[in-house]
Design a protein around this motif. Structure first.
Motif, short mmCIF file in Angstrom:
data_model
loop_
_atom_site.label_atom_id
_atom_site.label_comp_id
_atom_site.label_asym_id
_atom_site.label_seq_id
_atom_site.Cartn_x
_atom_site.Cartn_y
_atom_site.Cartn_z
N TRP A 308 0.86 -1.19 0.00
CA TRP A 308 0.00 0.00 0.00
C TRP A 308 0.89 1.24 0.00
N ILE A 316 -1.62 4.08 6.72
CA ILE A 316 -2.41 3.02 7.36
C ILE A 316 -2.52 3.33 8.85
N TRP A 467 -5.55 -5.13 -1.93
CA TRP A 467 -6.05 -3.76 -2.11
C TRP A 467 -6.02 -3.35 -3.58
N SER A 470 -9.27 -4.86 -7.15
CA SER A 470 -10.71 -4.66 -7.35
C SER A 470 -11.03 -4.66 -8.85
N TYR A 472 -14.09 -7.11 -6.87
CA TYR A 472 -13.85 -8.34 -6.13
C TYR A 472 -14.82 -9.47 -6.49
N ASN A 480 -15.79 -2.91 -4.22
CA ASN A 480 -14.73 -2.56 -3.27
C ASN A 480 -14.76 -3.49 -2.05
N LEU A 481 -13.72 -3.38 -1.22
CA LEU A 481 -13.61 -4.26 -0.06
C LEU A 481 -14.73 -4.02 0.96
N THR A 504 -10.00 5.42 -1.77
CA THR A 504 -9.06 4.99 -0.74
C THR A 504 -9.74 4.56 0.55
N VAL A 507 -11.68 1.13 -0.62
CA VAL A 507 -10.64 0.34 -1.30
C VAL A 507 -11.18 -0.37 -2.53
N ILE A 547 -10.55 -3.76 6.92
CA ILE A 547 -9.99 -3.21 5.68
C ILE A 547 -8.61 -2.63 5.94
N GLU A 548 -8.44 -1.97 7.08
CA GLU A 548 -7.14 -1.38 7.40
C GLU A 548 -6.08 -2.48 7.53
N LYS A 551 -4.98 -3.75 4.09
CA LYS A 551 -4.02 -2.87 3.43
C LYS A 551 -2.58 -3.25 3.75
#
Length: 553
Positions: A308, A316, A467, A470, A472, A480-481, A504, A507, A547-548, A551
């Motif tokens: 990332w 992050i 990340w 996509s 997905y 997106n996620l 962002t 994601v 999600i974090e 990444k």
């Protein structure tokens, strides 16, 4: 990461290329172990697999029927979702071809334009006018759109006297009658590709194609000449990420390919490769570039997943990511967790591996198990097509199947691939047994061991670099996620694909309509966004924590 400013680029790019690169303030290449020093990016962008669409000098001199720009111009290429080469090598790419568009030199038929794996497996995200190139990521190319555009260009040249005169003059062609016949034949050939590999109902659009059905139809309909073997494309899938694939136990969404050489040979035949199944004197001869396939696969062993890029996509939140790491391993109400299917590296930095004793050479590969369709419950069309009960008519191939006039598609594909690969291995410069093993990725079972039987399920792989992959699910039906972590009935029914601008927070590519977009309707068969309802019990804060963490992979 390597950064090229717009102004620095102007000294090495033609006017046609400037028209696209000037859209961005910066072009960034992530550090994935492909760089200028080892030249792996340059080689991977420009090495032919044996794909042959139209003669090379045609491609350089044809113009788009709509815009009248050259087919090779950045304007046309980007409109089709493919990527210009922002830093073209003057030796390997003197004509500034797009990424993955390559010259194939055939000793008999001359030079052709074709594509290689980089055309469909090179991604790019854009944030604040910064274009971030991601090698090995799913591309956004519209393969059938490329075929339609090329055919329209040929038809325009044939039907417009001024365009034809300019074209024939550029080619220095005196025999214009023969040139017209050749253009007409090429138009008809491409029309066949559009019919066999595309579908008005099950459109792929940007970043998707029904790859398995394309291979089936190109080999067993076009090459074999048996129309009864035709299957309507109905399962377009996203181009998968390529990093780590040489180390995987299996690849491709249904998990049916272990031998990397056979897998890549089949891919070439699905995208304009030539295979002779009709002429006894040249039976099983093909345009597949044996050694180049081996080189391309080996260069992939050095490609690293993209990290990332915090400088461009934002830092992050490590505290949030730590909470997400706990959620990644936490079971939901049905006993599943992310780690149940998508393994993480252990304390030694290693994913779970296959047992060394099962392999004839003691090799180990990253486990990529199949999740049964009854569990994952995502769109089933890929599996329905792969295990379609309608048999393949073997025609003149019957001797390869012990005289059987009908066999299943999987049997037909595996058997014909084996014979085609054998022909390549034993070509003029035959490979030794050890070389054949190396070209096959050492994918040979030790005595007493064999591949596990296939079943209706989808392959699961580690999520390194997720990340950058996509949209997905295997069919790209979730933008997106964030939406992937929602219950299916809360995901977008309709969204748009083709915009490189990156979201962002959630994601994934931005999903709103814009000037160049494909409307993705999840209500169409093959496009379902159902299934994969794991960890959907999470609240929004927990979703963003997870999600974090993703990444960081």
């Amino acid at each position: 990461m390597k950064k090229f400013s717009r102004n620095l680029q102007l000294g090495v790019l033609s006017i046609a290329s400037i028209s696209l690169t000037s859209c961005f303030d910066d072009v960034v290449y992530l550090d994935q172990n492909w760089n200028e020093d080892n030249q792996l990016r340059t080689l991977s962008y420009s090495t032919s697999q044996g794909s042959q669409l139209i003669p090379y000098n045609w491609y350089l001199n044809l113009v788009d029927a709509k815009t009248k720009h050259p087919l090779n111009s950045s304007i046309v290429i980007e409109s089709l979702g493919y990527l210009p080469d922002y830093n073209p090598n003057s030796t390997s790419n003197p004509d500034q071809l797009p990424v993955g568009f390559v010259k194939d030199t055939d000793p008999v038929t001359g030079d052709w334009i074709g594509i290689n794996c980089a055309a469909c497996h090179t991604g790019q995200v854009v944030v604040d006018d910064v274009a971030i190139r991601i090698d090995g990521a799913p591309g956004m190319g519209d393969y059938i759109g490329l075929m339609r555009t090329t055919k329209a260009s040929i038809d325009y040249t044939l039907n417009n006297k001024r365009a034809f005169k300019k074209f024939s003059k550029a080619l220095k062609e005196q025999d214009t009658d023969t040139l017209k016949l050749n253009l007409q034949a090429a138009s008809e050939e491409i029309a066949g590709i559009i019919y066999r590999d595309g579908s008005e109902l099950h459109k792929g659009g940007f970043g998707r194609v029904d790859a398995a059905t394309a291979i089936r139809n190109e080999i067993f309909v076009h090459d074999l000449g048996v129309m009864d073997n035709y299957l309507t494309p109905s399962a377009p899938v996203s181009y998968p990420a390529l990093w780590d694939t040489p180390q995987y136990e299996k690849v491709q969404y249904p998990g049916y390919a272990e031998n990397p050489f056979g897998r890549n040979a089949g891919q070439v035949l699905g995208v304009m490769g030539r295979l002779d199944l009709k002429n006894p004197e040249s039976f099983l001869q093909s345009s597949i570039r044996r050694d180049n396939l081996f080189y391309l696969e080996n260069w992939l062993t050095q490609l690293q997943p993209p990290k990332w890029p915090e400088q461009y996509l934002g830092k992050i939140n490590l505290e949030s990511a730590e909470r997400g790491a706990v959620l990644y391993a936490q079971q939901d109400q049905n006993g599943y967790s992310c780690i149940s299917c998508h393994a993480l590296k252990d304390e030694n930095g290693q994913y779970p591996l296959t047992p060394a004793e099962q392999n004839a050479f003691g090799k180990q590969f990253i486990k990529t198990p199949l999740t049964p369709i009854l569990i994952v419950q995502t769109d089933p069309n890929v599996l329905l097509n792969l295990y379609d009960p309608r048999p393949i008519q073997t025609a003149q191939l019957a001797p390869l199947f012990g005289g059987a006039q009908e066999v299943s598609f999987t049997t037909a594909l595996v058997t014909l691939t084996k014979y085609t690969v054998g022909t390549l291995y034993n070509a003029e410069t035959a490979l030794s047994q050890l070389e054949q093993a190396a070209y096959s990725g050492f994918r040979f079972y030790a005595p007493g061991n064999s591949a596990a039987p296939l079943f209706s399920g989808y392959l699961t792989r580690p999520l390194a670099g997720v990340w950058a992959t996509s949209p997905y699910l295997h069919n790209g039906s979730v933008p997106n996620l964030y939406e992937l972590l929602l219950p299916a009935d809360q995901r977008s029914d309709v969204f748009f694909v083709g915009n490189q601008q990156f979201d962002t927070k959630n994601v994934g590519y931005q999903k709103d309509e814009w000037i160049r977009a494909f409307e993705f309707d999840t209500n169409v068969s093959g496009n379902s966004n159902a299934g994969h309802e794991f960890s959907t019990h999470l609240n929004d804060d927990q979703r963003y924590d997870l999600i974090e963490f993703l990444k960081t992979l």
